[in-house]
Design a protein around this motif. Structure first.
Motif, mmCIF file in Angstrom:
data_model
loop_
_atom_site.group_PDB
_atom_site.id
_atom_site.type_symbol
_atom_site.label_atom_id
_atom_site.label_comp_id
_atom_site.label_asym_id
_atom_site.label_seq_id
_atom_site.Cartn_x
_atom_site.Cartn_y
_atom_site.Cartn_z
ATOM 1 N N VAL A 212 0.870 -1.224 0.060
ATOM 2 C CA VAL A 212 -0.025 -0.105 -0.074
ATOM 3 C C VAL A 212 0.726 1.291 0.038
ATOM 4 N N PRO A 213 0.471 2.372 -0.239
ATOM 5 C CA PRO A 213 1.180 3.689 -0.358
ATOM 6 C C PRO A 213 1.539 3.805 1.070
ATOM 7 N N HIS A 214 3.033 4.707 1.241
ATOM 8 C CA HIS A 214 3.246 4.989 2.554
ATOM 9 C C HIS A 214 2.080 5.820 3.154
ATOM 10 N N ARG A 215 1.982 5.698 4.515
ATOM 11 C CA ARG A 215 0.854 6.270 5.268
ATOM 12 C C ARG A 215 0.965 7.907 4.980
ATOM 13 N N GLU A 216 2.128 8.413 4.911
ATOM 14 C CA GLU A 216 2.387 9.879 4.673
ATOM 15 C C GLU A 216 1.607 10.428 3.393
ATOM 16 N N THR A 217 1.671 9.332 2.602
ATOM 17 C CA THR A 217 0.862 9.876 1.233
ATOM 18 C C THR A 217 -0.255 10.279 1.308
ATOM 19 N N TRP A 218 -1.110 10.101 2.051
ATOM 20 C CA TRP A 218 -2.523 10.343 2.246
ATOM 21 C C TRP A 218 -2.671 11.806 2.943
ATOM 22 N N THR A 219 -1.363 12.212 3.687
ATOM 23 C CA THR A 219 -1.599 13.449 4.428
ATOM 24 C C THR A 219 -0.737 14.494 3.810
ATOM 25 N N ARG A 220 0.207 14.079 2.698
ATOM 26 C CA ARG A 220 0.826 15.007 2.075
ATOM 27 C C ARG A 220 0.462 15.955 1.013
ATOM 28 N N ASN A 221 0.470 17.136 1.009
ATOM 29 C CA ASN A 221 0.233 18.067 -0.002
ATOM 30 C C ASN A 221 0.376 17.403 -1.555
ATOM 31 N N GLN A 222 -0.477 17.003 -2.105
ATOM 32 C CA GLN A 222 -0.274 16.390 -3.487
ATOM 33 C C GLN A 222 -0.817 17.461 -4.356
ATOM 34 N N ASN A 223 -0.192 18.354 -4.970
ATOM 35 C CA ASN A 223 -0.584 19.317 -5.843
ATOM 36 C C ASN A 223 -1.190 18.720 -7.121
ATOM 37 N N THR A 224 -2.442 19.089 -7.652
ATOM 38 C CA THR A 224 -2.734 18.618 -8.876
ATOM 39 C C THR A 224 -1.732 18.979 -10.081
ATOM 40 N N VAL A 273 4.164 9.225 -11.534
ATOM 41 C CA VAL A 273 3.083 9.535 -12.256
ATOM 42 C C VAL A 273 1.931 9.787 -11.322
ATOM 43 N N TYR A 274 0.876 10.562 -12.180
ATOM 44 C CA TYR A 274 -0.374 10.964 -11.594
ATOM 45 C C TYR A 274 -1.472 9.921 -12.168
ATOM 46 N N LEU A 275 -2.537 9.515 -11.302
ATOM 47 C CA LEU A 275 -3.476 8.808 -11.656
ATOM 48 C C LEU A 275 -4.791 9.480 -11.238
ATOM 49 N N HIS A 282 -5.637 -1.145 -9.158
ATOM 50 C CA HIS A 282 -4.675 -2.086 -9.786
ATOM 51 C C HIS A 282 -3.353 -1.472 -10.523
ATOM 52 N N LEU A 283 -3.806 -0.591 -11.276
ATOM 53 C CA LEU A 283 -2.530 0.106 -11.761
ATOM 54 C C LEU A 283 -1.537 0.817 -10.968
ATOM 55 N N ALA A 284 -2.093 1.454 -9.636
ATOM 56 C CA ALA A 284 -1.319 2.162 -9.065
ATOM 57 C C ALA A 284 -0.464 0.999 -8.075
ATOM 58 N N GLU A 289 5.009 -1.191 -7.307
ATOM 59 C CA GLU A 289 6.024 -2.243 -7.329
ATOM 60 C C GLU A 289 6.986 -2.145 -8.341
ATOM 61 N N ALA A 290 7.054 -1.463 -9.389
ATOM 62 C CA ALA A 290 7.930 -1.104 -10.361
ATOM 63 C C ALA A 290 8.906 0.060 -9.907
ATOM 64 N N GLY A 291 8.600 0.525 -8.746
ATOM 65 C CA GLY A 291 9.530 1.534 -8.064
ATOM 66 C C GLY A 291 9.344 3.017 -8.499
ATOM 67 N N ILE A 292 8.029 3.237 -8.962
ATOM 68 C CA ILE A 292 7.522 4.633 -9.468
ATOM 69 C C ILE A 292 6.604 5.251 -8.407
ATOM 70 N N THR A 293 6.990 6.309 -7.942
ATOM 71 C CA THR A 293 5.892 7.099 -7.183
ATOM 72 C C THR A 293 4.753 7.499 -7.926
ATOM 73 N N VAL A 294 3.630 7.209 -7.169
ATOM 74 C CA VAL A 294 2.170 7.151 -7.701
ATOM 75 C C VAL A 294 1.710 8.370 -6.894
ATOM 76 N N ARG A 295 1.060 9.511 -7.406
ATOM 77 C CA ARG A 295 0.180 10.366 -6.785
ATOM 78 C C ARG A 295 -1.065 10.645 -7.532
ATOM 79 N N SER A 296 -2.017 11.325 -6.725
ATOM 80 C CA SER A 296 -3.310 11.488 -7.291
ATOM 81 C C SER A 296 -3.479 12.692 -8.195
ATOM 82 N N ALA A 297 -4.178 12.510 -9.370
ATOM 83 C CA ALA A 297 -4.220 13.636 -10.166
ATOM 84 C C ALA A 297 -5.472 14.805 -9.789
ATOM 85 N N HIS A 298 -5.867 14.330 -8.611
ATOM 86 C CA HIS A 298 -6.945 15.272 -8.027
ATOM 87 C C HIS A 298 -6.234 16.112 -6.930
#
Length: 299
Positions: A212-224, A273-275, A282-284, A289-298
């Motif tokens: 699963v994503p690192h816990r901090e991913t959900w609280t970090r400010n992820q700018n669109t 990448v942004y999704l 599933h894609l995230a 697992e391929a070592g790519i950071t995933v963030r929300s596009a929103h």
């Protein structure tokens, strides 16, 4: 990727009191008969047959809405490396991907069936103690969800995540928090859980996610992402440099194509990448697992 197979996952979920839908496992089946299935599953109704390997694998073949005769014939044609998991059929009304941390659960919810090629934007709810925070993004009726029933087979229909669905997820998480915490302790790390909601069985776990994503991913400010971020809408086209907004769709049967695409992303030096389809999609999962950071596009 975890070494836990889908078969071991079923045992683990059952041992922790989380597996509510009856599932009969045929490990490396030799000869399965319709009579065996009726006796073991305890029903002569329509069935779902999923398959599992000895390690954690995704997008393996399955059979949906079959009777016992068709299920037995299909199972007997499986390669020896696959085992069969048979359960009663019930129409899936909505799907959930749940991330379980110490003292925090994050759920992403979409109407209908959640597959690899999902491009719906999930509603997200965070549950922390008695507090539940809902983030409903672009989840209006403009989205088209995928469903299945015994009359029409697979079909698509406009749909949205409703309030009662969010309430059911929050209630399920709170009611099973002790079981989820015990499973997290046994695993030794945070984990993900795939759930289906059906009228007869309610929310029923289908699989365990090892990452699963690192816990901090959900609280970090992820700018669109800014308009300058390149949009990639094909797995075969040239890959621009820098962060990408992925707008691709791959069917479950195209998992080999996804594997090649991930290799191309790594070769191109893509690190982020942004999704739109959620951080638990599933894609995230495959991207992380391929070592790519995933963030929300929103954001």
């Amino acid at each position: 990727m975890s070494a836990m197979s889908k078969l071991d996952t079923m045992t683990t979920l059952r041992n922790h009191g989380l597996l509510r839908m009856p599932v009969q496992v045929y490990r490396s089946p030799g000869r399965v008969t319709a009579r065996m299935i009726r006796s073991d599953v305890g029903t002569d109704e329509a069935l779902v047959v999923r398959t599992g390997a000895e390690t954690e694998e995704r997008n393996l073949p399955r059979l949906v809405g079959a009777d016992a005769e068709a299920a037995a014939a299909w199972i007997n044609e499986l390669p020896p490396s696959l085992s069969a998991l048979v359960q009663p059929y019930d129409q899936v009304l909505f799907s959930v991907e749940l991330a379980v941390y110490d003292g925090l659960e994050i759920a992403e919810i979409i109407p209908g069936i959640w597959e690899l090629d999902n491009q719906l934007t999930p509603a997200m709810v965070g549950v922390q103690g008695e507090r539940a925070d809902l983030t409903a993004l672009d989840t209006g009726t403009g989205q088209t969800a995928r469903f299945h029933d015994l009359v029409h087979g697979h079909y698509e229909s406009p749909a949205q995540v409703d309030d009662w669905q969010v309430a059911m997820v929050v209630e399920w998480v709170r009611g099973r928090r002790r079981d989820l915490a015990a499973l997290r302790r046994d695993l030794g790390h945070s984990f993900g859980l795939k759930l289906h909601y059906s009228t007869r069985f309610g929310l029923s776990p289908q699989n365990l996610r090892s990452t699963v994503p690192h816990r901090e991913t959900w609280t970090r400010n992820q700018n669109t992402p800014s308009p300058a971020v390149a949009v990639l809408s094909s797995t075969n086209g040239p890959i621009p440099s820098g962060p990408l907004l992925l707008d691709v769709s791959l069917a479950r049967e195209q998992h080999a194509q996804l594997t090649r695409f991930l290799s191309r992303l790594r070769e191109a030096g893509t690190s982020m990448v942004y999704l739109r389809s959620g951080l638990l999609s599933h894609l995230a999962i495959n991207l992380r697992e391929a070592g790519i950071t995933v963030r929300s596009a929103h954001g």
